[in-house]
Design a protein around this motif. Structure first.
Motif, PDB file in Angstrom:
ATOM      1  N   LEU A 139      42.825  48.350  43.503  1.00 51.35           N
ATOM      2  CA  LEU A 139      43.182  47.547  42.333  1.00 51.35           C
ATOM      3  C   LEU A 139      43.006  48.335  41.037  1.00 51.35           C
ATOM      4  O   LEU A 139      43.820  48.209  40.110  1.00 51.35           O
ATOM      5  N   LEU A 140      41.951  49.155  40.964  1.00 51.65           N
ATOM      6  CA  LEU A 140      41.781  50.006  39.784  1.00 51.65           C
ATOM      7  C   LEU A 140      42.938  50.989  39.647  1.00 51.65           C
ATOM      8  O   LEU A 140      43.419  51.263  38.543  1.00 51.65           O
ATOM      9  N   CYS A 170      45.889  49.080  38.290  1.00 49.95           N
ATOM     10  CA  CYS A 170      45.719  48.807  36.859  1.00 49.95           C
ATOM     11  C   CYS A 170      45.967  50.068  36.026  1.00 49.95           C
ATOM     12  O   CYS A 170      46.656  50.026  34.990  1.00 49.95           O
TER      13      CYS A 170
END
Length: 540
Positions: A53-54, A57
């Protein structure tokens, strides 16, 4: 002069770009470690999903900053993945594995990791061939369909292994862990075998050729790993590097492990299998031949390198998922993306179920006499653990469908982006459900303080069983008479095959292997170095 200035400017630009990219990645790695620590007790999240997820992003931020032109900080490189990131992960898996549990379930691991992967490979390939034409993907050839089967057969069991405990569920952990390693190796071997065949002249012998190539790569890769591990043990035991420098023996272990992987790739073998078995042999022999400080150093150094590489891969995959160029090149509608991705994921579900439940029940029929059946809830967890896909899938997809001059560029880009969708969906959605699901399925049914490792007899029990078969011993006549009637060795092998093989191996290992290659009980030259027996107990 102006030409020299231009070169200098270009060089500075490239250098600055690389520094910026690495700075961002290392910053994200630090963030992953910190957030992973804070979410350690979280019910839904784990470090793999956090890194992914990082990465997404960060990719989205770069995409917005570049005004939709590109989200690439580092271009996805198969060399980076296969040569630098994957080897430390696989080696540490072999180095840290609990060998007793792994080899106790070795037959099951091979059945799931090899036969199961081949079944999944066949079903996914045939399913893709039958369904893709109806969706509108028409430019793929036979080799592409077989490659799709190999690509989507490569599982990623990291999320499940982060939840399971080696102590509470040793059977499940060892089988899922072992199958994950063998599965990755089998998928890559199958992929390489598909690449090496000529599909212009398809005949009845092509399946036999595929099988022959697979068996050759599998066994030669394993043998190379065993030889590399034994060679490292012999060199370190014979030369006593710890006399002068513990740094040398640690460096030699690392370099010889990496060298085994490079040799396998140089010989077109499976580097995964080679470095995995090299890790097992090093942990069994080489690790005991070094000084105590080197044991502590290597154990934590290998684990740390593996952790960093694993986190880096998930970050890399997350950022690469927003590669706007691939999405534009496919020029497919949202409906086509959904149709192709859903088809691939459905084939993954069916291909996994098609071998997990039948093979598990087949094993139950064989093992019915000793009552050690694989319960349905364990079969379900084994099925679930193999539904997630990871970096190996993406790397193989890039290998097959990028730089495809002889294929339709749009369909090739569509296959890569659809594969990325499958990886993201399976990892984020299924990975986040894994922890509560396993708690619900397993822990509510678990018996307190009972481990499925308790059925492993001690060496004394094994020795008594063989004494009953007439092997020479120090027992008195009365003790031998009290032990009961003698049984044939063949009957003992049939009734307790795993225990019998383990006992025979331990006798052979103690008598022939350890005097030559060292191992547990070997005392290094450096005075005051303990044997590390307690560490061995925890690692085996």
């Amino acid at each position: 002069m102006s030409h020299l200035s231009t070169l200098q400017s270009s060089s500075d630009f490239l250098s600055t770009t690389t520094i910026i990219a690495l700075t961002i990645f290392f910053s994200l790695l630090c963030a992953c470690i910190i957030i992973g620590h804070l979410l350690e007790e979280n019910r839904w999240a784990n470090e793999s999903i956090t890194a992914l997820l990082l990465g997404l992003c960060a990719g989205a931020v770069v995409l917005l900053a570049s005004k939709g032109n590109s989200s690439k900080i580092l271009v996805f490189s198969e060399d980076l993945f296969f040569l630098y990131l994957l080897p430390p992960i696989i080696f540490n898996a072999g180095f840290q594995v609990k060998k007793k549990q792994f080899f106790k379930n070795f037959t099951i691991i091979l059945m799931f990791g090899i036969f199961g992967t081949v079944i999944s490979f066949c079903l996914i390939s045939v399913g893709a061939f039958l369904l893709f034409n109806r969706i509108g993907v028409t430019s793929l050839n036979t080799q592409d369909y077989l490659a799709v089967g190999a690509i989507l057969s490569a599982t990623d069991t990291v999320c499940t292994l982060q939840v399971l405990s080696q102590d509470e569920t040793p059977f499940l952990y060892s089988v899922i862990f072992g199958e994950g390693v063998v599965n990755d190796a089998t998928s890559i071997v199958l992929f390489n075998a598909v690449q090496s065949l000529d599909f212009n002249n398809i005949d009845a012998m092509i399946s036999l050729k595929l099988l022959g190539i697979f068996l050759y790569l599998f066994f030669t890769s394993t043998i190379l790993g065993v030889v590399a591990g034994l060679l490292s043990a012999f060199i370190i035991k014979t030369l006593y590097f710890g006399r002068h420098s513990t740094d040398r023996e640690v460096a030699l272990m690392m370099i010889m492990a990496y060298l085994s992987y490079m040799l396998a790739e140089l010989l077109n073998l499976s580097g995964i299998l080679t470095v995995f078995f090299c890790g097992i042999l090093m942990s069994h022999y080489t690790w005991h031949n070094v000084t105590q400080s080197s044991r502590i150093t290597t154990k934590h150094a290998f684990a740390t390198m593996s952790f960093i590489a694993e986190t880096f891969i998930f970050l890399y995959v997350g950022m690469d998922a927003l590669d706007i160029d691939k999405w534009k090149a496919s020029s497919a509608s949202a409906g086509t993306f959904i149709a192709v991705s859903s088809t691939l994921f459905a084939l993954v579900l069916v291909g996994r179920a098609a071998f997990v439940f039948p093979l598990a029940n087949f094993i139950n029929c064989i093992r019915r006499r000793d009552g050690s059946n694989i319960a349905f809830r364990k079969q379900f967890i084994m099925w679930w653990a193999g539904l997630m896909r990871g970096a190996v899938t993406i790397a193989l997809s890039y290998n097959q469908f990028s730089n495809s001059d002889d294929k339709d560029t749009q369909d090739s880009a569509l296959m890569i982006t659809s594969t990325i969708i499958v990886v993201l969906f399976s990892t984020v959605v299924f990975g986040s459900i894994t922890k509560p699901l396993i708690e619900a399925v397993l822990l509510r049914h678990a018996k307190p303080n009972v481990s499925d490792a308790t059925d492993i007899p001690s060496l004394d029990d094994l020795r008594i069983m063989f004494i009953e078969n007439g092997e020479p011993s120090d027992m008195g006549e009365n003790q031998q008479a009290a032990a009961g009637p003698r049984r044939s060795s063949l009957r003992l092998l049939l009734t307790h095959p795993t225990w019998t093989v383990h006992y025979l191996w331990r006798k052979f290992d103690d008598r022939f292997m350890r005097p030559v290659f060292g191992g547990r009980g070997f005392v290094p030259f450096v005075p005051g170095s303990p044997t590390g027996a307690s560490d061995e107990a925890s690692r085996t």
